[in-house]
Design a protein around this motif. Structure first.
Motif, short mmCIF file in Angstrom:
data_model
loop_
_atom_site.label_atom_id
_atom_site.label_comp_id
_atom_site.label_asym_id
_atom_site.label_seq_id
_atom_site.Cartn_x
_atom_site.Cartn_y
_atom_site.Cartn_z
N ALA A 94 -38.58 25.39 -28.38
CA ALA A 94 -37.17 25.10 -28.62
C ALA A 94 -36.30 26.09 -27.85
CB ALA A 94 -36.84 25.18 -30.11
N LEU A 95 -35.05 25.70 -27.66
CA LEU A 95 -34.02 26.59 -27.11
C LEU A 95 -32.77 26.40 -27.95
CD1 LEU A 95 -33.00 28.53 -24.90
CD2 LEU A 95 -32.32 26.51 -23.58
N HIS A 96 -32.29 27.48 -28.55
CA HIS A 96 -31.16 27.39 -29.46
C HIS A 96 -29.83 27.83 -28.84
CE1 HIS A 96 -34.83 28.02 -31.97
NE2 HIS A 96 -34.33 26.97 -32.58
N VAL A 97 -29.91 28.77 -27.89
CA VAL A 97 -28.68 29.31 -27.29
C VAL A 97 -28.87 29.41 -25.78
CG1 VAL A 97 -27.07 31.24 -27.20
CG2 VAL A 97 -28.21 30.67 -29.36
N LEU A 98 -27.93 28.84 -25.03
CA LEU A 98 -27.90 29.00 -23.58
C LEU A 98 -26.62 29.73 -23.21
CD1 LEU A 98 -28.63 28.46 -20.60
CD2 LEU A 98 -27.50 26.22 -20.84
N VAL A 99 -26.77 30.86 -22.52
CA VAL A 99 -25.61 31.61 -22.03
C VAL A 99 -25.63 31.54 -20.51
CG1 VAL A 99 -24.42 33.82 -21.97
CG2 VAL A 99 -25.71 33.17 -24.01
N ASN A 100 -24.67 30.82 -19.94
CA ASN A 100 -24.54 30.72 -18.49
C ASN A 100 -23.63 31.84 -18.01
OD1 ASN A 100 -26.07 28.70 -17.21
ND2 ASN A 100 -24.75 27.08 -18.00
N ASN A 101 -24.25 32.91 -17.53
CA ASN A 101 -23.50 34.09 -17.11
C ASN A 101 -23.72 34.40 -15.63
OD1 ASN A 101 -21.97 36.64 -17.63
ND2 ASN A 101 -23.92 37.59 -17.12
N PRO A 142 -31.46 19.40 -21.99
CA PRO A 142 -32.35 18.46 -22.70
C PRO A 142 -33.22 19.14 -23.75
CG PRO A 142 -32.29 17.92 -20.37
CD PRO A 142 -31.55 19.23 -20.53
N LEU A 143 -33.62 20.38 -23.49
CA LEU A 143 -34.39 21.12 -24.49
C LEU A 143 -33.49 21.59 -25.61
CD1 LEU A 143 -37.00 22.42 -25.49
CD2 LEU A 143 -36.56 24.36 -23.96
N LEU A 144 -32.31 22.08 -25.28
CA LEU A 144 -31.39 22.61 -26.30
C LEU A 144 -30.95 21.54 -27.29
CD1 LEU A 144 -28.77 25.28 -25.96
CD2 LEU A 144 -27.93 23.08 -26.75
N ILE A 145 -30.75 20.31 -26.85
CA ILE A 145 -30.23 19.26 -27.75
C ILE A 145 -31.34 18.50 -28.47
CG2 ILE A 145 -28.14 18.98 -26.37
CD1 ILE A 145 -29.38 16.38 -25.25
N LYS A 146 -32.58 18.95 -28.31
CA LYS A 146 -33.67 18.27 -29.03
C LYS A 146 -33.50 18.37 -30.53
CE LYS A 146 -37.62 17.82 -25.95
NZ LYS A 146 -39.05 18.14 -25.76
N GLN A 147 -32.80 19.40 -30.99
CA GLN A 147 -32.50 19.53 -32.41
C GLN A 147 -31.03 19.95 -32.54
OE1 GLN A 147 -34.79 22.77 -34.17
NE2 GLN A 147 -35.17 23.60 -32.14
N PRO A 148 -30.36 19.53 -33.60
CA PRO A 148 -28.94 19.86 -33.74
C PRO A 148 -28.71 21.35 -33.95
CG PRO A 148 -29.79 18.82 -35.73
CD PRO A 148 -30.86 18.70 -34.70
N GLY A 149 -27.49 21.79 -33.63
CA GLY A 149 -27.13 23.18 -33.85
C GLY A 149 -27.16 24.05 -32.63
N GLY A 150 -27.50 23.50 -31.47
CA GLY A 150 -27.57 24.29 -30.24
C GLY A 150 -26.20 24.78 -29.80
N LEU A 151 -26.21 25.87 -29.03
CA LEU A 151 -24.96 26.49 -28.57
C LEU A 151 -25.04 26.80 -27.09
CD1 LEU A 151 -22.19 27.90 -29.09
CD2 LEU A 151 -23.49 29.96 -29.69
N VAL A 152 -24.03 26.36 -26.33
CA VAL A 152 -23.91 26.66 -24.91
C VAL A 152 -22.66 27.51 -24.71
CG1 VAL A 152 -23.77 25.74 -22.57
CG2 VAL A 152 -24.89 24.41 -24.38
N ILE A 153 -22.81 28.65 -24.05
CA ILE A 153 -21.67 29.53 -23.80
C ILE A 153 -21.53 29.74 -22.29
CG2 ILE A 153 -20.65 31.80 -24.18
CD1 ILE A 153 -22.20 31.96 -26.80
N GLU A 154 -20.40 29.32 -21.76
CA GLU A 154 -20.08 29.56 -20.36
C GLU A 154 -19.25 30.85 -20.29
OE1 GLU A 154 -20.75 28.06 -17.48
OE2 GLU A 154 -22.03 26.50 -18.34
N ILE A 155 -19.75 31.83 -19.57
CA ILE A 155 -19.05 33.12 -19.44
C ILE A 155 -18.16 33.09 -18.20
CG2 ILE A 155 -19.30 35.61 -19.18
CD1 ILE A 155 -20.26 34.61 -21.87
N THR A 156 -16.92 33.53 -18.36
CA THR A 156 -15.97 33.52 -17.27
C THR A 156 -15.17 34.82 -17.27
OG1 THR A 156 -14.26 32.17 -16.18
CG2 THR A 156 -14.12 32.39 -18.58
#
Length: 303
Positions: A94-101, A142-156
């Motif tokens: 699983a992947l629960h948090v993606l931080v695009n930095n 696609p991996l992050l949304i396999k289960q609800p509750g995932g979080l994507v953070i775009e850093i700017t």
């Protein structure tokens, strides 16, 4: 509002230094398993030619209480990103948090018009700052949304409100940061039906390794830099934005932020965390009300 991140898996894309290192370490402090990616390893440097490595960041994650896993990845190479996500799925499921930095650029020509700058350098900045985020999202979501509750953070760099009213003194820098902002907005619409959340997050004036070096100071004596730039007094350590990410990742009601432009200073007031020195610098309000207004440097009421 926060919960322990034990058992949670995060990918900090662009975690070698700066905000990415602070975010990785603070996710580790909350108990997460953190995959730290970047191009610079102990045996190979990226074009940035900096000394910091992904192994160092991963070690900090583990020392903080989490599990740090360094993976050398060039996020401009789709096959490398695809292999990374497959590894995360194979090892963690699983992947629960993606931080695009991801940033990684080496040359910004400030105070020059688009027709004056080196075109290839400017386009390379766009590839590093924008294409990398899109490629990573394509394979990781696609991996992050396999289960609800995932979080994507775009850093700017800069809130939507600030950037919409202020030119960032470089055509390509301004365009790159605007593109990342719009990317977060678009992702919020795309992941919401799958029970996930996407936000835009900016630190304030970050005391990254590069910035400290530019002023010839360290984290221990950073206030000495105010002799050259008084407004540096509002700056924050990478731990501050890291704690913002950890707070978001641990918030069971994080969906309330979907599609929002957030700052570390703003979230500190909501979640109650502080910077490493116990302060709560509100940099973007300070920028507007003090620095851009031409007032003398004074952080009273802003820390």
């Amino acid at each position: 509002m926060t919960e322990s991140l034990a058992g949670k898996v995060a990918l900090v894309a662009g975690g070698t230094r700066g905000a990415g290192r602070g975010i990785s370490e603070q996710l580790g402090a909350a108990g997460a398993t953190v995959y730290v990616t970047g191009r610079t390893t102990r045996s190979q440097k990226s074009e940035m030619n900096r000394p910091e490595t992904i192994e160092e960041t991963a070690k900090l994650v583990t020392a903080a209480g989490g599990t740090g896993i360094p993976v050398q990845v060039d996020h401009l190479v789709p096959a490398e990103v695809q292999a990374l996500v497959q590894r995360i799925e194979d090892e963690q499921g699983a992947l629960h948090v993606l931080v695009n930095n991801i940033w990684g650029t080496t040359k910004i020509e400030w105070q020059k018009s688009v027709w004056e700058v080196d075109l290839e350098s400017g386009l390379h900045t766009m590839r590093l700052a924008v294409d990398t985020h899109a490629i990573t999202s394509h394979f990781a979501l696609p991996l992050l949304i396999k289960q609800p509750g995932g979080l994507v953070i775009e850093i700017t760099d800069g809130t939507d409100e600030y950037n919409s009213k202020n030119y960032r003194n470089s055509f390509f820098y301004d365009l790159a940061k605007g593109a990342v902002s719009r990317m977060a907005f678009a992702l919020a619409h795309e992941v919401k039906p799958h029970g996930a959340t996407a936000v835009l997050l900016t630190p304030g004036w970050l005391r990254s390794e590069f910035m400290l070096g530019e002023f010839g100071v360290t984290e221990d004596n950073w206030m000495d830099a105010t002799r050259f730039q008084p407004h540096f007094a509002i700056s924050e350590s990478p731990a501050f934005v890291g704690r913002a990410v950890a707070a978001l990742a641990g918030d069971p009601d994080v969906a309330r932020w979907n599609g929002e432009s957030l700052s570390s200073g703003q979230l500190a007031k909501v979640y109650g965390f502080t910077d490493a020195d116990g302060s709560q610098p509100d940099a973007w309000r300070y920028m507007v009300e003090v620095q851009d207004a031409g007032k003398p440097a004074d952080t009273t009421g802003y820390r």
